[in-house]
Design a protein around this motif. Structure first.
Motif, PDB file in Angstrom:
ATOM      1  N   CYS A   1      -6.578   5.374   1.994  1.00 14.37           N
ATOM      2  CA  CYS A   1      -6.317   4.732   0.694  1.00 14.37           C
ATOM      3  C   CYS A   1      -7.586   4.498  -0.110  1.00 14.37           C
ATOM      4  O   CYS A   1      -7.529   4.113  -1.271  1.00 14.37           O
ATOM      5  CB  CYS A   1      -5.609   3.393   0.907  1.00 14.37           C
ATOM      6  SG  CYS A   1      -3.984   3.543   1.648  1.00 14.37           S
TER       7      CYS A   1
ATOM      8  N   LEU B   1      -5.339  -7.548  -0.989  1.00 15.48           N
ATOM      9  CA  LEU B   1      -3.989  -7.055  -1.243  1.00 15.48           C
ATOM     10  C   LEU B   1      -2.950  -7.678  -0.315  1.00 15.48           C
ATOM     11  O   LEU B   1      -1.822  -7.936  -0.718  1.00 15.48           O
ATOM     12  CB  LEU B   1      -3.938  -5.527  -1.096  1.00 15.48           C
ATOM     13  CG  LEU B   1      -4.573  -4.723  -2.205  1.00 15.48           C
ATOM     14  CD1 LEU B   1      -4.699  -3.266  -1.796  1.00 15.48           C
ATOM     15  CD2 LEU B   1      -3.743  -4.830  -3.481  1.00 15.48           C
ATOM     16  N   THR B   2      -3.331  -7.893   0.921  1.00 19.03           N
ATOM     17  CA  THR B   2      -2.376  -8.379   1.912  1.00 19.03           C
ATOM     18  C   THR B   2      -2.485  -9.887   2.171  1.00 19.03           C
ATOM     19  O   THR B   2      -1.645 -10.434   2.859  1.00 19.03           O
ATOM     20  CB  THR B   2      -2.580  -7.653   3.254  1.00 19.03           C
ATOM     21  OG1 THR B   2      -3.901  -7.935   3.741  1.00 19.03           O
ATOM     22  CG2 THR B   2      -2.378  -6.161   3.102  1.00 19.03           C
TER      23      THR B   2
ATOM     24  N   LEU C   1       0.840  -1.185   0.000  1.00 20.06           N
ATOM     25  CA  LEU C   1       0.000   0.000   0.000  1.00 20.06           C
ATOM     26  C   LEU C   1       0.882   1.244   0.000  1.00 20.06           C
ATOM     27  O   LEU C   1       1.927   1.269   0.642  1.00 20.06           O
ATOM     28  CB  LEU C   1      -0.920  -0.016   1.224  1.00 20.06           C
ATOM     29  CG  LEU C   1      -1.860  -1.224   1.293  1.00 20.06           C
ATOM     30  CD1 LEU C   1      -2.609  -1.238   2.610  1.00 20.06           C
ATOM     31  CD2 LEU C   1      -2.827  -1.217   0.138  1.00 20.06           C
TER      32      LEU C   1
ATOM     33  N   ALA D   1       0.455   4.819   4.787  1.00 16.95           N
ATOM     34  CA  ALA D   1      -0.271   4.388   5.971  1.00 16.95           C
ATOM     35  C   ALA D   1      -0.135   5.442   7.052  1.00 16.95           C
ATOM     36  O   ALA D   1       0.930   6.034   7.217  1.00 16.95           O
ATOM     37  CB  ALA D   1       0.275   3.066   6.473  1.00 16.95           C
TER      38      ALA D   1
ATOM     39  N   THR E   1      -8.003   2.473   5.634  1.00 17.75           N
ATOM     40  CA  THR E   1      -8.977   2.293   4.544  1.00 17.75           C
ATOM     41  C   THR E   1      -9.497   3.641   4.055  1.00 17.75           C
ATOM     42  O   THR E   1      -9.689   3.835   2.864  1.00 17.75           O
ATOM     43  CB  THR E   1     -10.169   1.397   4.961  1.00 17.75           C
ATOM     44  OG1 THR E   1     -10.842   1.983   6.070  1.00 17.75           O
ATOM     45  CG2 THR E   1      -9.710  -0.015   5.300  1.00 17.75           C
TER      46      THR E   1
ATOM     47  N   SER F   1       3.256  -4.748   5.044  1.00 15.47           N
ATOM     48  CA  SER F   1       2.638  -4.438   3.750  1.00 15.47           C
ATOM     49  C   SER F   1       2.481  -2.936   3.522  1.00 15.47           C
ATOM     50  O   SER F   1       2.255  -2.501   2.407  1.00 15.47           O
ATOM     51  CB  SER F   1       1.283  -5.140   3.615  1.00 15.47           C
ATOM     52  OG  SER F   1       0.315  -4.513   4.417  1.00 15.47           O
ATOM     53  N   VAL F   2       2.602  -2.159   4.595  1.00 14.35           N
ATOM     54  CA  VAL F   2       2.512  -0.706   4.462  1.00 14.35           C
ATOM     55  C   VAL F   2       3.837  -0.027   4.823  1.00 14.35           C
ATOM     56  O   VAL F   2       3.901   1.185   4.985  1.00 14.35           O
ATOM     57  CB  VAL F   2       1.361  -0.115   5.314  1.00 14.35           C
ATOM     58  CG1 VAL F   2       0.018  -0.593   4.799  1.00 14.35           C
ATOM     59  CG2 VAL F   2       1.541  -0.423   6.777  1.00 14.35           C
TER      60      VAL F   2
ATOM     61  N   TYR G   1      -9.799   2.092   0.326  1.00 17.97           N
ATOM     62  CA  TYR G   1      -9.969   0.654   0.106  1.00 17.97           C
ATOM     63  C   TYR G   1     -10.999   0.137   1.102  1.00 17.97           C
ATOM     64  O   TYR G   1     -11.050   0.607   2.241  1.00 17.97           O
ATOM     65  CB  TYR G   1      -8.665  -0.106   0.346  1.00 17.97           C
ATOM     66  CG  TYR G   1      -7.614   0.069  -0.711  1.00 17.97           C
ATOM     67  CD1 TYR G   1      -7.913  -0.044  -2.063  1.00 17.97           C
ATOM     68  CD2 TYR G   1      -6.299   0.326  -0.358  1.00 17.97           C
ATOM     69  CE1 TYR G   1      -6.935   0.106  -3.023  1.00 17.97           C
ATOM     70  CE2 TYR G   1      -5.309   0.472  -1.323  1.00 17.97           C
ATOM     71  CZ  TYR G   1      -5.638   0.357  -2.652  1.00 17.97           C
ATOM     72  OH  TYR G   1      -4.671   0.509  -3.607  1.00 17.97           O
TER      73      TYR G   1
ATOM     74  N   ILE H   1      -8.401  -4.582   1.266  1.00 15.36           N
ATOM     75  CA  ILE H   1      -7.202  -4.703   2.110  1.00 15.36           C
ATOM     76  C   ILE H   1      -6.867  -6.180   2.305  1.00 15.36           C
ATOM     77  O   ILE H   1      -5.705  -6.589   2.199  1.00 15.36           O
ATOM     78  CB  ILE H   1      -7.403  -4.013   3.480  1.00 15.36           C
ATOM     79  CG1 ILE H   1      -7.569  -2.503   3.318  1.00 15.36           C
ATOM     80  CG2 ILE H   1      -6.277  -4.353   4.450  1.00 15.36           C
ATOM     81  CD1 ILE H   1      -6.312  -1.728   3.019  1.00 15.36           C
TER      82      ILE H   1
END
Length: 181
Positions: free
Chosen positions: A35, A45-46, A12, A15, A32, A70-71, A37, A42
């Motif tokens: 972004c 993606l993760t 992403l 964050a 969320t 992930s961020v 999302y 989320i």
């Protein structure tokens, strides 16, 4: 034949930082919103899916670490004040989570929300054991004063799916779209 390389950097683009005492779910909600999302996006993606739609209690420590990675964040970025579940268990103390129709819910402090630059949910507010704000010594609110709804966190409340869906920040009631305090 070459194997595809596994992605190791942030997935992403951005964050938010954690606020003091912020719950993991609150941070996810702000992520969320930032972004735009949904929780489902989320998760896709993760590849992380919390149990029972619970971003606080439905994730293992490993899943939380993976989500932070992930961020582009690490464990050091978590709030310093957080639950030490091993300590609580060793002292036979059990936190009782707030639930509404088997979904995660929160109480909140009106005064904290009014003081917050960007309102966020504290981890303590998730538990029935906490009925008063430690800072303001006031009773936590459990229902919207206008519509009597509970603060249920099962969707990405600040993600705009339809104009009528999103709320401005976490101090707003998801049912009526107005500030709860």
């Amino acid at each position: 034949m070459n194997k595809p390389q596994q992605h190791t950097g942030p997935i992403l683009p951005w964050a938010p930082s954690f606020y003091p005492g912020e719950s993991f779910c609150s941070w996810i909600l702000r992520l969320t919103g930032a972004c735009q999302y949904t929780f489902h996006q989320i998760s896709q993606l993760t590849t992380i899916k919390p149990k029972k739609k619970d971003w606080d209690l439905g994730l293992s420590t490993e899943q939380k670490h993976k989500l932070l990675q992930s961020v582009g964040l690490g464990c050091d970025d978590l709030p310093k004040e957080r639950i030490d579940e091993d300590f609580l268990r060793s002292h036979a103390y059990r936190l009782i989570p707030r639930l509404a129709k088997n979904l995660p819910s929160y109480a909140w402090c009106d005064q904290c929300f009014l003081e917050d630059k960007d309102p966020y949910l504290r981890w303590r507010w998730r538990y029935k054991n906490y009925t008063y704000c430690l800072k303001h010594k006031t009773k936590l609110q459990e229902r919207c004063p206008t519509c009597e709804s509970l603060c249920v966190v099962a969707t990405a409340l600040t993600c705009v799916r339809r104009v009528s869906d999103a709320i401005l920040d976490l101090s707003y009631c998801a049912e009526i779209g107005r500030a709860s305090c």
